[in-house]
Design an enzyme around this catalytic site. Structure first.
Site, mmCIF file in Angstrom:
data_model
loop_
_atom_site.group_PDB
_atom_site.id
_atom_site.type_symbol
_atom_site.label_atom_id
_atom_site.label_comp_id
_atom_site.label_asym_id
_atom_site.label_seq_id
_atom_site.Cartn_x
_atom_site.Cartn_y
_atom_site.Cartn_z
ATOM 1 N N ASN A 101 43.901 36.427 33.696
ATOM 2 C CA ASN A 101 42.750 37.116 33.899
ATOM 3 C C ASN A 101 42.381 38.135 32.757
ATOM 4 O OD1 ASN A 101 40.834 37.454 36.257
ATOM 5 N ND2 ASN A 101 41.525 39.600 36.033
ATOM 6 N N LYS A 102 41.118 38.165 32.635
ATOM 7 C CA LYS A 102 40.533 38.905 31.766
ATOM 8 C C LYS A 102 40.951 40.217 31.612
ATOM 9 C CE LYS A 102 35.928 37.918 31.176
ATOM 10 N NZ LYS A 102 34.640 37.638 31.309
ATOM 11 N N GLU A 137 21.869 43.694 49.737
ATOM 12 C CA GLU A 137 23.007 44.772 49.876
ATOM 13 C C GLU A 137 22.972 45.818 49.003
ATOM 14 O OE1 GLU A 137 26.713 42.641 49.993
ATOM 15 O OE2 GLU A 137 26.577 42.555 52.218
#
Ligand code: FAD
Ligand code: NAD
Length: 405
Positions: free
Chosen positions: A37-38, A170
């Site tokens: 993951n980054k 949202e």
């Protein structure tokens, strides 16, 4: 015998769910599992509108990946995926290469700007923790600057939100609550602030239940949000946006902040790696493998699944990404045990709830329509459930939403 190596790219809803399920189902002697993951943290993509508006601190929406994986079973590598070399079974990262026997691609989404001029340069998007923080700080900067200038520029206090899909609505719900706070904080007259939602389709939340949509629009309008529907954004400039009006006419709307919330596509790594895809999304096989790739699974926003009932793709959601992660974990466990009969994925849509700020929402859950406090309670329970599914009760206690009344 050499153990197979399973590499999972991306630790969002889909990738992290695959990893935590795999670590329970596969023994240390059966496979090596690597998660890439980054960042060294996972963020709740579904809460980013709150961090972007400044109604929730950005640290509340993220947690350490190492806190939820079993480090004896899953090796975590922090790195950015640049390309997948399918023929060599190799993933190129910004800081090295990783070889795999089985691959899970769960790299999430990117904003889709449809080639509209100026959006990439001048508009903000709600994508990750850093973009959320940048947007929140930009809005605060506009408010802080307004009163310090001799010549008052009211466009500084204008915020345009492009797109009245779920993300746009949202975010507007959070902004509607945040603007009065910002006005108090920065000595700004509330009546000078403008928040405008620009939507190309003839309705807000196209395709959603009209009764619920009417409730949402009325609630947001009550809090000062303006809607321009049937109005496509044509261009974004340093001064604001240009929208289409009728056949050939256009209109300029000046705004110090433009937020592009009008659509997403799958990760650009997909196309760069030579997969056949539509806007970065791969139409997966029923067992979630990429067509023609026996050892590559796709989950989350990079996967495209057709809803046969209406012959249209399912909208990419966290709900589906997590369900896919569970199935992919089981399918990988089967493959490494030489079982060729893989499980077929069918989404189990439990409902959709759209928040309108902290204490209001609309939604359909388990076939029932709901609005207001009840829907807002349901939304928080959904948020807590996704924490529970990844990190159990301790993660809910650490990061959960308990402001339910
Ligand atoms: P993500 O969860 O986004 O995870 C992708 C991961 O990959 C991230 O950790 C990222 O850092 C990492 N990554 C990306 N590129 C690279 C790279 N090149 N190298 C290494 N790592 C990389 N869905 C719902 O079901 N309900 C909701 O209420 C809801 N609300 C939402 C609200 C907002 C504001 C937004 C933007 C989306 C919302 N969604 C919701 C949609 C939902 O967030 C996505 O469908 C879901 O996050 C997809 O999961 P994923 O695992 O594919 O990607
Ligand atoms: P979306 O594609 O759902 O909505 C984008 C909106 O932008 C559409 O209404 C579209 O008509 C409009 N639009 C497109 N081009 C435009 C233009 N040029 N000018 C003005 N408007 C334009 O995208 P989203 O809202 O980012 O949602 C992405 C995915 O995430 C969806 O699958 C959604 O279901 C999911 N999501 C779910 C929730 C939830 O369940 N509460 C919340 C946020 C996002």
């Amino acid at each position: 015998m050499k153990k197979p190596k399973i590499v999972i790219l991306g630790a969002g809803y889909g990738g992290l769910m695959t990893a935590v399920k795999l670590q329970k189902q596969v023994g240390v002697n059966e496979a090596d599992i690597v998660l890439v993951n980054k960042n060294d943290y996972h963020y709740e993509t579904t809460w980013l509108h709150e961090a972007s508006a400044g109604t929730l601190h950005h640290d509340r929406v993220r947690y350490e990946i190492r806190d939820v994986i079993d480090r004896h079973k899953v090796e975590f590598i922090q790195g950015t995926v640049e390309e997948i070399k399918l023929e060599e079974k190799r993933v190129i990262l910004d800081n090295g290469d990783v070889m795999y026997d089985y691959l899970v691609v769960a790299l999430g989404a990117e904003p889709e700007t449809f080639g509209i001029k100026g959006l990439k340069e001048f508009a903000f998007s709600i994508v990750n923790v850093n973009s959320a923080r940048q947007l929140r700080e930009h809005i605060e900067y506009q408010f802080a600057t307004y009163n310090t200038e001799a010549e008052k520029r009211e466009e500084r206090l204008a915020i345009v939100v492009g797109g009245a899909g779920f993300t746009g609505i949202e975010f507007l719900g959070e902004l509607a609550n945040r603007v009065p706070e910002l006005c108090r904080e920065y000595d700004v007259d509330y009546h000078k602030v403008k928040v405008i939602c620009v939507e190309a389709a003839p309705m807000v939340l196209p395709g959603f239940d009209p009764e619920l949509v009417n409730y949402a629009v009325a609630q947001l309008e009550k809090k000062g949000i303006e809607f321009m529907i049937g109005t496509p954004i044509k261009e974004c400039t340093p001064e604001g946006i240009i929208v289409g009006k009728g056949e050939d006419e256009v209109e300029e709307i000046k705004a110090g902040t433009v937020v592009w919330a009008a659509g997403v596509r799958g990760s650009s790594v997909i196309e760069k790696s030579g997969f056949e895809a539509m806007r970065g999304r791969i139409k997966v096989e029923p067992d979630l493998r990429a067509p023609g790739q026996e050892d590559v699974f796709i989950v989350g926003d990079c996967a495209l699944i057709i809803n046969e009932e209406i012959n249209r793709p399912y909208p990419p959601t966290a709900q589906i990404a997590m369900q896919e992660g569970e199935v992919v974990a089981r399918n990988l466990a089967a493959l490494i045990r030489n079982k060729q009969d893989l499980e077929t994925f069918t989404p189990d849509i439990k409902g959709t709830v759209c928040s309108l700020g902290e204490d209001d929402a609309i939604g359909v859950a388990f076939g029932k329509k709901m609005v207001g406090g009840k829907a807002s309670f349901m939304k928080k329970m959904i948020d807590n459930r996704s924490l529970y599914m990844i990190g159990g009760a301790s993660l809910v206690l650490k990061k959960g939403k308990f402001n339910v009344l």
